[in-house]
Scaffold this motif. Structure first.
Motif, PDB file in Angstrom:
ATOM      1  N   ILE A 218       0.855  -1.194   0.000  1.00 42.90           N
ATOM      2  CA  ILE A 218       0.000   0.000   0.000  1.00 42.90           C
ATOM      3  C   ILE A 218       0.884   1.235   0.000  1.00 42.90           C
ATOM      4  CG2 ILE A 218      -1.667   1.370   1.332  1.00 42.90           C
ATOM      5  CD1 ILE A 218      -2.640  -1.250   2.585  1.00 42.90           C
ATOM      6  N   TYR A 219       0.575   2.168  -0.897  1.00 43.04           N
ATOM      7  CA  TYR A 219       1.253   3.472  -0.892  1.00 43.04           C
ATOM      8  C   TYR A 219       0.228   4.543  -1.238  1.00 43.04           C
ATOM      9  CZ  TYR A 219       4.459   7.273  -2.118  1.00 43.04           C
ATOM     10  OH  TYR A 219       5.105   8.481  -2.194  1.00 43.04           O
ATOM     11  N   ARG A 220      -0.010   5.463  -0.298  1.00 45.99           N
ATOM     12  CA  ARG A 220      -0.888   6.615  -0.529  1.00 45.99           C
ATOM     13  C   ARG A 220      -0.038   7.876  -0.449  1.00 45.99           C
ATOM     14  NH1 ARG A 220      -7.019   5.952   1.991  1.00 45.99           N
ATOM     15  NH2 ARG A 220      -7.679   4.468   0.384  1.00 45.99           N
ATOM     16  N   ALA A 221       0.401   8.339  -1.607  1.00 48.04           N
ATOM     17  CA  ALA A 221       1.327   9.468  -1.642  1.00 48.04           C
ATOM     18  C   ALA A 221       0.730  10.716  -1.009  1.00 48.04           C
ATOM     19  CB  ALA A 221       1.730   9.755  -3.088  1.00 48.04           C
ATOM     20  N   ASN A 222      -0.559  10.963  -1.209  1.00 54.68           N
ATOM     21  CA  ASN A 222      -1.173  12.184  -0.688  1.00 54.68           C
ATOM     22  C   ASN A 222      -1.299  12.191   0.835  1.00 54.68           C
ATOM     23  OD1 ASN A 222      -1.379  13.033  -3.299  1.00 54.68           O
ATOM     24  ND2 ASN A 222      -3.602  13.072  -3.389  1.00 54.68           N
ATOM     25  N   TRP A 223      -1.079  11.046   1.463  1.00 53.82           N
ATOM     26  CA  TRP A 223      -1.088  10.984   2.931  1.00 53.82           C
ATOM     27  C   TRP A 223       0.288  11.276   3.523  1.00 53.82           C
ATOM     28  CZ3 TRP A 223      -4.494   6.469   5.226  1.00 53.82           C
ATOM     29  CH2 TRP A 223      -5.843   6.735   4.926  1.00 53.82           C
ATOM     30  N   ASN A 224       1.293  11.429   2.692  1.00 55.64           N
ATOM     31  CA  ASN A 224       2.639  11.723   3.184  1.00 55.64           C
ATOM     32  C   ASN A 224       2.639  13.119   3.811  1.00 55.64           C
ATOM     33  OD1 ASN A 224       5.328  12.314   3.578  1.00 55.64           O
ATOM     34  ND2 ASN A 224       5.993  11.620   1.554  1.00 55.64           N
ATOM     35  N   PRO A 225       2.898  13.236   5.106  1.00 53.44           N
ATOM     36  CA  PRO A 225       2.857  14.558   5.745  1.00 53.44           C
ATOM     37  C   PRO A 225       3.787  15.567   5.090  1.00 53.44           C
ATOM     38  CG  PRO A 225       2.973  12.820   7.403  1.00 53.44           C
ATOM     39  CD  PRO A 225       3.201  12.162   6.069  1.00 53.44           C
ATOM     40  N   ALA A 226       4.876  15.084   4.467  1.00 53.61           N
ATOM     41  CA  ALA A 226       5.826  16.006   3.834  1.00 53.61           C
ATOM     42  C   ALA A 226       5.207  16.767   2.674  1.00 53.61           C
ATOM     43  CB  ALA A 226       7.057  15.241   3.360  1.00 53.61           C
ATOM     44  N   LYS A 227       4.127  16.233   2.085  1.00 54.71           N
ATOM     45  CA  LYS A 227       3.482  16.906   0.966  1.00 54.71           C
ATOM     46  C   LYS A 227       2.570  18.039   1.425  1.00 54.71           C
ATOM     47  CE  LYS A 227       3.648  12.952  -2.180  1.00 54.71           C
ATOM     48  NZ  LYS A 227       4.547  13.598  -3.154  1.00 54.71           N
ATOM     49  N   GLY A 228       2.192  18.041   2.697  1.00 53.96           N
ATOM     50  CA  GLY A 228       1.370  19.122   3.228  1.00 53.96           C
ATOM     51  C   GLY A 228      -0.028  19.184   2.655  1.00 53.96           C
ATOM     52  N   ILE A 229      -0.583  18.046   2.226  1.00 50.80           N
ATOM     53  CA  ILE A 229      -1.930  18.012   1.658  1.00 50.80           C
ATOM     54  C   ILE A 229      -2.925  17.685   2.769  1.00 50.80           C
ATOM     55  CG2 ILE A 229      -3.436  16.905  -0.029  1.00 50.80           C
ATOM     56  CD1 ILE A 229      -0.910  16.206  -1.637  1.00 50.80           C
ATOM     57  N   PRO A 230      -3.813  18.588   3.126  1.00 51.32           N
ATOM     58  CA  PRO A 230      -4.745  18.302   4.218  1.00 51.32           C
ATOM     59  C   PRO A 230      -5.779  17.258   3.822  1.00 51.32           C
ATOM     60  CG  PRO A 230      -5.302  20.381   3.170  1.00 51.32           C
ATOM     61  CD  PRO A 230      -4.011  19.929   2.543  1.00 51.32           C
ATOM     62  N   TYR A 231      -6.152  16.396   4.761  1.00 50.89           N
ATOM     63  CA  TYR A 231      -7.212  15.420   4.533  1.00 50.89           C
ATOM     64  C   TYR A 231      -7.790  15.037   5.887  1.00 50.89           C
ATOM     65  CZ  TYR A 231      -3.779  11.823   5.898  1.00 50.89           C
ATOM     66  OH  TYR A 231      -2.849  11.081   6.577  1.00 50.89           O
ATOM     67  N   PRO A 232      -9.062  14.638   5.931  1.00 50.33           N
ATOM     68  CA  PRO A 232      -9.655  14.231   7.206  1.00 50.33           C
ATOM     69  C   PRO A 232      -9.058  12.910   7.679  1.00 50.33           C
ATOM     70  CG  PRO A 232     -11.180  13.855   5.402  1.00 50.33           C
ATOM     71  CD  PRO A 232     -10.035  14.620   4.832  1.00 50.33           C
ATOM     72  N   THR A 233      -8.787  12.794   8.946  1.00 47.72           N
ATOM     73  CA  THR A 233      -8.205  11.582   9.520  1.00 47.72           C
ATOM     74  C   THR A 233      -9.213  10.914  10.454  1.00 47.72           C
ATOM     75  OG1 THR A 233      -7.224  12.856  11.321  1.00 47.72           O
ATOM     76  CG2 THR A 233      -5.880  12.521   9.358  1.00 47.72           C
ATOM     77  N   GLY A 234      -8.824   9.752  10.942  1.00 49.62           N
ATOM     78  CA  GLY A 234      -9.662   9.041  11.896  1.00 49.62           C
ATOM     79  C   GLY A 234     -10.528   7.962  11.283  1.00 49.62           C
TER      80      GLY A 234
END
Length: 250
Positions: A218-234
């Motif tokens: 599994i690889y979700r690039a947009n979840w990489n904190p270094a990219k700074g892309i906000p998304y809802p968590t939890g």
């Protein structure tokens, strides 16, 4: 008995169909294989977890048989990868065959998830780049993404649709890949459950010193904190399974 033939009646039929699907007439040699019956992922060159995910071997779900690799990535704002990789196997033509399984409770999302990829190396200027080939899921659909260099620092992309995802189902994939060279086009043909679902002809890598290397998980690039892309968590953990990986050179 080949484990792909023991994944259940429906999967067995599909696996046998894939093996015969447009198989090249020339002699072939198996250069890598792992069915995870060892109980570990030690056959792979390396394993990588970014964040708090996990890679384990457990009983195969969904009517599978024996053991399979389970990849998990939590939706915690810090985690985005759980993958295993094998070193580059060289240039030429290969069939990459594997089974994968996305659970019935998979949360469909426009955030693209890579389930398998053939990855390159940093570019001449030291920058990282997109994988030359990637099998992805987005909004409930399978896609194959192909990348190549237009110039030393510019990457172009082709996206090949591969059909809708059937969740709670073991997919038997085969990817026939002929790597392109600076002077010759490459080719990719994709089969799922014994049926051709996509193809591509043209440049399919960055023509570096080594051929791309193969990864699954599994690889979700947009979840990489270094990219700074906000998304809802939890939300629930992202979970995927892989099994019966065989790489054959022809």
């Amino acid at each position: 008995m080949n484990k792909a033939v023991r994944l259940g009646t429906a999967l067995a039929a599909a696996a046998l169909a894939v093996v015969g699907a447009a198989w090249p007439a020339s002699a072939s040699t198996t250069v890598f294989a792992d069915d995870f019956e060892s109980g570990s992922v030690s056959a792979w060159t390396r394993q990588r977890v970014d964040g708090n995910g996990s890679i384990t071997v457990a009983p195969a779900p969904g009517g599978g048989s024996g053991s399979a690799a389970r990849f998990s990535v939590p939706d915690d704002g810090a985690s985005y990868r759980a993958e295993v990789a094998v070193n580059a196997l060289g240039w030429g033509s290969y069939r990459f065959a594997l089974a994968d399984y996305l659970p019935a409770d998979w949360v469909q999302t426009p955030t693209e998830t890579i389930l398998a990829q053939w990855h390159g190396y940093p570019l001449a200027d030291g920058s990282d780049t997109k994988p030359p080939i990637a099998l992805t899921v987005k909004d409930g659909s399978w896609r194959l993404k192909v990348h190549w260099l237009v110039d030393p620092s510019t990457v172009d992309e082709a996206v090949i649709p591969l059909g809708s995802v059937q969740f709670g189902h073991w997919n038997q994939w085969a990817f026939d890949v002929t790597w392109s060279t600076p002077t010759t086009p490459g080719a990719i043909t994709v089969y799922r459950d014994g049926v051709q679902v996509g193809s591509y002809s043209g440049l399919n890598n960055y023509h570096q010193n080594q051929a791309p290397y193969f990864k699954t998980g599994i690889y979700r690039a947009n979840w990489n904190p270094a990219k700074g892309i906000p998304y809802p968590t939890g939300g629930p953990d992202v979970v995927a399974w892989s099994d019966s990986v065989t790489v054959t050179q022809f």
